[in-house]
Enzyme design. Sequence first.
Site, PDB file in Angstrom:
ATOM      1  N   CYS A   2     111.701 -21.557-116.735  1.00 51.64           N
ATOM      2  CA  CYS A   2     110.759 -22.676-116.680  1.00 51.64           C
ATOM      3  C   CYS A   2     111.068 -23.412-115.386  1.00 51.64           C
ATOM      4  O   CYS A   2     112.087 -23.183-114.751  1.00 51.64           O
ATOM      5  CB  CYS A   2     110.970 -23.637-117.851  1.00 51.64           C
ATOM      6  SG  CYS A   2     110.691 -22.900-119.451  1.00 51.64           S
ATOM      7  N   ARG A  27     107.902 -19.622-111.814  1.00 49.30           N
ATOM      8  CA  ARG A  27     108.999 -19.524-112.785  1.00 49.30           C
ATOM      9  C   ARG A  27     108.487 -19.428-114.226  1.00 49.30           C
ATOM     10  O   ARG A  27     109.240 -19.166-115.144  1.00 49.30           O
ATOM     11  CB  ARG A  27     109.926 -20.742-112.652  1.00 49.30           C
ATOM     12  CG  ARG A  27     110.591 -20.885-111.302  1.00 49.30           C
ATOM     13  CD  ARG A  27     111.386 -22.154-111.224  1.00 49.30           C
ATOM     14  NE  ARG A  27     112.447 -22.156-112.193  1.00 49.30           N
ATOM     15  CZ  ARG A  27     113.643 -21.594-111.990  1.00 49.30           C
ATOM     16  NH1 ARG A  27     113.905 -21.009-110.849  1.00 49.30           N
ATOM     17  NH2 ARG A  27     114.578 -21.611-112.908  1.00 49.30           N
ATOM     18  N   TRP A  74     107.779 -21.262-119.552  1.00 47.87           N
ATOM     19  CA  TRP A  74     107.741 -19.876-120.000  1.00 47.87           C
ATOM     20  C   TRP A  74     108.313 -19.923-121.409  1.00 47.87           C
ATOM     21  O   TRP A  74     109.495 -20.240-121.598  1.00 47.87           O
ATOM     22  CB  TRP A  74     108.597 -18.995-119.086  1.00 47.87           C
ATOM     23  CG  TRP A  74     108.475 -17.532-119.399  1.00 47.87           C
ATOM     24  CD1 TRP A  74     107.462 -16.690-119.005  1.00 47.87           C
ATOM     25  CD2 TRP A  74     109.377 -16.728-120.172  1.00 47.87           C
ATOM     26  NE1 TRP A  74     107.693 -15.422-119.470  1.00 47.87           N
ATOM     27  CE2 TRP A  74     108.855 -15.414-120.193  1.00 47.87           C
ATOM     28  CE3 TRP A  74     110.562 -16.985-120.832  1.00 47.87           C
ATOM     29  CZ2 TRP A  74     109.484 -14.370-120.862  1.00 47.87           C
ATOM     30  CZ3 TRP A  74     111.198 -15.932-121.493  1.00 47.87           C
ATOM     31  CH2 TRP A  74     110.656 -14.654-121.514  1.00 47.87           C
ATOM     32  N   ASN A  99     114.867 -26.715-118.942  1.00 47.39           N
ATOM     33  CA  ASN A  99     114.797 -25.267-118.707  1.00 47.39           C
ATOM     34  C   ASN A  99     116.069 -24.680-119.288  1.00 47.39           C
ATOM     35  O   ASN A  99     117.164 -25.148-118.990  1.00 47.39           O
ATOM     36  CB  ASN A  99     114.712 -24.972-117.205  1.00 47.39           C
ATOM     37  CG  ASN A  99     114.823 -23.465-116.939  1.00 47.39           C
ATOM     38  OD1 ASN A  99     114.393 -22.667-117.758  1.00 47.39           O
ATOM     39  ND2 ASN A  99     115.431 -23.101-115.825  1.00 47.39           N
ATOM     40  N   GLY A 100     115.957 -23.681-120.150  1.00 46.49           N
ATOM     41  CA  GLY A 100     117.131 -23.047-120.737  1.00 46.49           C
ATOM     42  C   GLY A 100     116.933 -22.893-122.241  1.00 46.49           C
ATOM     43  O   GLY A 100     115.819 -22.996-122.745  1.00 46.49           O
ATOM     44  N   GLU A 479     111.528   2.384-110.422  1.00 48.16           N
ATOM     45  CA  GLU A 479     110.997   1.143-109.823  1.00 48.16           C
ATOM     46  C   GLU A 479     109.485   1.216-109.712  1.00 48.16           C
ATOM     47  O   GLU A 479     108.772   0.259-110.015  1.00 48.16           O
ATOM     48  CB  GLU A 479     111.654   0.923-108.468  1.00 48.16           C
ATOM     49  CG  GLU A 479     110.977  -0.074-107.549  1.00 48.16           C
ATOM     50  CD  GLU A 479     110.803  -1.484-108.121  1.00 48.16           C
ATOM     51  OE1 GLU A 479     111.400  -1.791-109.177  1.00 48.16           O
ATOM     52  OE2 GLU A 479     110.058  -2.259-107.517  1.00 48.16           O
ATOM     53  N   LYS A 483     106.807  -1.398-111.407  1.00 54.02           N
ATOM     54  CA  LYS A 483     105.747  -2.090-110.654  1.00 54.02           C
ATOM     55  C   LYS A 483     104.399  -1.919-111.349  1.00 54.02           C
ATOM     56  O   LYS A 483     103.658  -2.873-111.556  1.00 54.02           O
ATOM     57  CB  LYS A 483     105.675  -1.528-109.230  1.00 54.02           C
ATOM     58  CG  LYS A 483     106.796  -1.988-108.331  1.00 54.02           C
ATOM     59  CD  LYS A 483     106.570  -3.345-107.751  1.00 54.02           C
ATOM     60  CE  LYS A 483     107.485  -4.453-108.071  1.00 54.02           C
ATOM     61  NZ  LYS A 483     108.746  -4.352-108.633  1.00 54.02           N
ATOM     62  N   GLU A 486     104.346  -3.739-114.934  1.00 51.64           N
ATOM     63  CA  GLU A 486     104.437  -5.204-114.950  1.00 51.64           C
ATOM     64  C   GLU A 486     103.235  -5.845-114.266  1.00 51.64           C
ATOM     65  O   GLU A 486     102.939  -7.018-114.504  1.00 51.64           O
ATOM     66  CB  GLU A 486     105.726  -5.687-114.310  1.00 51.64           C
ATOM     67  CG  GLU A 486     105.833  -5.502-112.820  1.00 51.64           C
ATOM     68  CD  GLU A 486     107.094  -6.156-112.258  1.00 51.64           C
ATOM     69  OE1 GLU A 486     107.624  -7.105-112.858  1.00 51.64           O
ATOM     70  OE2 GLU A 486     107.562  -5.690-111.210  1.00 51.64           O
ATOM     71  N   HIS A 502     113.614  18.633-120.760  1.00 48.54           N
ATOM     72  CA  HIS A 502     114.467  18.363-121.937  1.00 48.54           C
ATOM     73  C   HIS A 502     113.772  17.443-122.936  1.00 48.54           C
ATOM     74  O   HIS A 502     114.442  16.794-123.749  1.00 48.54           O
ATOM     75  CB  HIS A 502     115.796  17.758-121.474  1.00 48.54           C
ATOM     76  CG  HIS A 502     116.588  18.670-120.596  1.00 48.54           C
ATOM     77  ND1 HIS A 502     117.229  19.803-121.055  1.00 48.54           N
ATOM     78  CD2 HIS A 502     116.792  18.645-119.254  1.00 48.54           C
ATOM     79  CE1 HIS A 502     117.804  20.434-120.053  1.00 48.54           C
ATOM     80  NE2 HIS A 502     117.565  19.753-118.943  1.00 48.54           N
ATOM     81  N   LYS A 601     109.344 -15.341-112.599  1.00 50.13           N
ATOM     82  CA  LYS A 601     110.006 -14.784-111.417  1.00 50.13           C
ATOM     83  C   LYS A 601     111.516 -14.759-111.588  1.00 50.13           C
ATOM     84  O   LYS A 601     112.185 -13.844-111.159  1.00 50.13           O
ATOM     85  CB  LYS A 601     109.656 -15.616-110.176  1.00 50.13           C
ATOM     86  CG  LYS A 601     110.270 -15.096-108.892  1.00 50.13           C
ATOM     87  CD  LYS A 601     109.776 -13.726-108.546  1.00 50.13           C
ATOM     88  CE  LYS A 601     110.355 -13.221-107.243  1.00 50.13           C
ATOM     89  NZ  LYS A 601     109.969 -11.808-106.975  1.00 50.13           N
TER      90      LYS A 601
HETATM   91  C1  AGP Z   1     110.781  -7.133-110.466  1.00 49.45           C
HETATM   92  O1  AGP Z   1     109.466  -6.730-110.032  1.00 49.45           O
HETATM   93  C2  AGP Z   1     110.743  -7.932-111.712  1.00 49.45           C
HETATM   94  N1  AGP Z   1     109.969  -9.096-111.529  1.00 49.45           N
HETATM   95  C3  AGP Z   1     112.079  -8.179-112.358  1.00 49.45           C
HETATM   96  O2  AGP Z   1     112.484  -6.946-112.916  1.00 49.45           O
HETATM   97  C4  AGP Z   1     113.235  -8.682-111.465  1.00 49.45           C
HETATM   98  O3  AGP Z   1     113.620  -7.685-110.556  1.00 49.45           O
HETATM   99  C5  AGP Z   1     114.436  -8.981-112.381  1.00 49.45           C
HETATM  100  O4  AGP Z   1     114.067 -10.007-113.274  1.00 49.45           O
HETATM  101  C6  AGP Z   1     115.699  -9.378-111.621  1.00 49.45           C
HETATM  102  O5  AGP Z   1     115.452 -10.574-110.902  1.00 49.45           O
HETATM  103  P1  AGP Z   1     116.556 -11.019-109.799  1.00 49.45           P
HETATM  104  O6  AGP Z   1     116.605  -9.937-108.769  1.00 49.45           O
HETATM  105  O7  AGP Z   1     116.056 -12.320-109.277  1.00 49.45           O
HETATM  106  O8  AGP Z   1     117.871 -11.142-110.521  1.00 49.45           O
END
Ligand code: AGP
Length: 606
Positions: A2, A27, A74, A99-100, A479, A483, A486, A502, A601
């Site tokens: 948040c 965030r 969030w 936040n937390g 990765e 992408k 997400e 397998h 983020k």
């Molecule tokens: C990446 O596209 C994602 N948004 C997410 O997996 C991100 O890489 C992950 O939350 C780690 O974040 P950080 O690198 O800020 O620790």
Amino acid sequence: MCGIVGAVGLEDCSETLLDSLKRLEYRGYDSSGVVTQDGDSFQMRRAVGKLKNLSQLMHESPLNGRSGLGHTRWATHGGVSERNAHPHIAGDKVVIVHNGIIENHSVLRAELEAEGHKFASETDSEVLAHLFLAAFNEGLSPRDAGVRVLSMIEGTFALAAMHIDHPDMMIVARNASPLAIGIGDGSGFVGSDAVALAHLTRNVIYLKDNDLAIVRPDGVEVFDIEGTPVNREVVIVAASQGMVDKGGYRHFMEKEIHEQPDAIAHTLAAMTDSQGLLATPIPRDELAAIDGIVMLAAGTSHYAAMVARYWIENLARVPVTCEIASEYRYRNPVTSAYSCAVAISQSGESLDTLMAMRHAGEAGLRTVGLVNVAGSTIAREADLVMPTRAGPEIGVASTKAFTAQLTALICFAAALAEAKGEITPERRDEIHRQIQKLPSLVGKSLGLFDEIRPVAHELTSARSALYLGRDVLFPVAMEGALKLKELSYIHAEGFASGEMKHGPIALIEEGLPVVALLAADEVMGKAASNLQEASARGARIILVTEERAAGTVDFADSVIKVPDVDPLLAPLLLSVPMQILAYLTAYEKGTDVDQPRNLAKSVTVE
Ligand code: AGP
């Protein structure tokens, strides 16, 4: 997870709070709210959904006041609703933003309700408002009320509270969730990070865990958890940290994909000494002493760690284990074979990674933070820092931070290998020369948008997609799948090409898109055979490769080619078309590219 903001001593602070929230929306964006103190009452506006909904509400019904708090949420505890939106208010006298996660919120809530407190939301955070109300009702001072509340709560927090009888005053505190205090000229601010405050001040205090502070227009007092005054340094944050806008692109993500040549070049510059030789911030003798590395990360950063393992073991002959931070955090790992833990995090605030790094440090490992945000918690707590210089990454999907991480990691691997005598200085310098070609090679690859657009168009109708890569390209396949899923919400999975037979090959059916990564490396032939097995069963092969390897797979349905590149650096270059493919697919599907659903983020809860 948040974003919180606060301001005291500012004429008409509501617009300022809204501006700061806009810088924190990445965030979390399930709901948002602002409260201001207008004379002897609090005025509050809250809205579900994106910040633009709150902005409209505030313009329809403006808020007055010199001090106030803001929040973008969030959701963790309690659904997405107006009543669960922050700020929270108790007794019309105390307002808070948080936040937390307050781990013991249920017990505290029951005790408070037994004392007659009435709760309005389902959130854990609202407990804080009532705890402060109870402390002030006992006549405690702001500092003592803060000490009391911190002594009662367990969990993670970055919080700001105000009491109606103490105008122009915020009580702020943090534990594990980031918090920065801004010092203005006759005003004071608080924000989840310095980006939120950069348009207001560059004089910032980063609180440490369990710090408590009283912020007034004429200054800041910081205390430890017992209420003893402590000194915290005022740092001047870089002006660039405030310069976050789309720069004419449709999305932050599109802009950040295009910023990769600079992000790589700037990161490489931070790994190059004054003689122009490759050098990391880690002293050579410390590198030579490393005899085993634990890589700790989450998400995309974890895939960067997986790529680095191939590089480090190949070049430096040092054993590496890549751990998902949230798993490592609660394991009882055997660390005797390792001497160093590298925590990789773009934000430097991912709580899973922070806690895993602390866990490794407590086990006696030397900790290195590979982070993109200077002043972040991981950067401040690690024994050593290896910075990436990608600049602020606002798009929730990581792009330039990932290739900047890989740039720093290949430099680290080469410097480590030379320090351990596994490669000669001449080989190190040759690798350095290859890395210096990357900004140009990535720049050329950015020309692939038009070529990839029709492939993305086809992908938008897919229900599922597989990504395959072998050897060092396996993490890039993972990765690429992350992408796509997400950003476009299309289910996608990455597999090691050799693993398909397998079991996963049972997923292959007519027309299933398979994005296949291939480089002119030692396993190219094997990887091509694996693709043949998928193609023979009806898969639509989308081949992502370099010019010189394209002919290896003459049965591909689509071919996306990047310029030829040293095999060592293929993972970095081939990740660029993965990003473009995911971006264009999501754009065509109409999802929210910069703020995909359910995501944030920086994930600062466990
Ligand atoms: C990446 O596209 C994602 N948004 C997410 O997996 C991100 O890489 C992950 O939350 C780690 O974040 P950080 O690198 O800020 O620790």
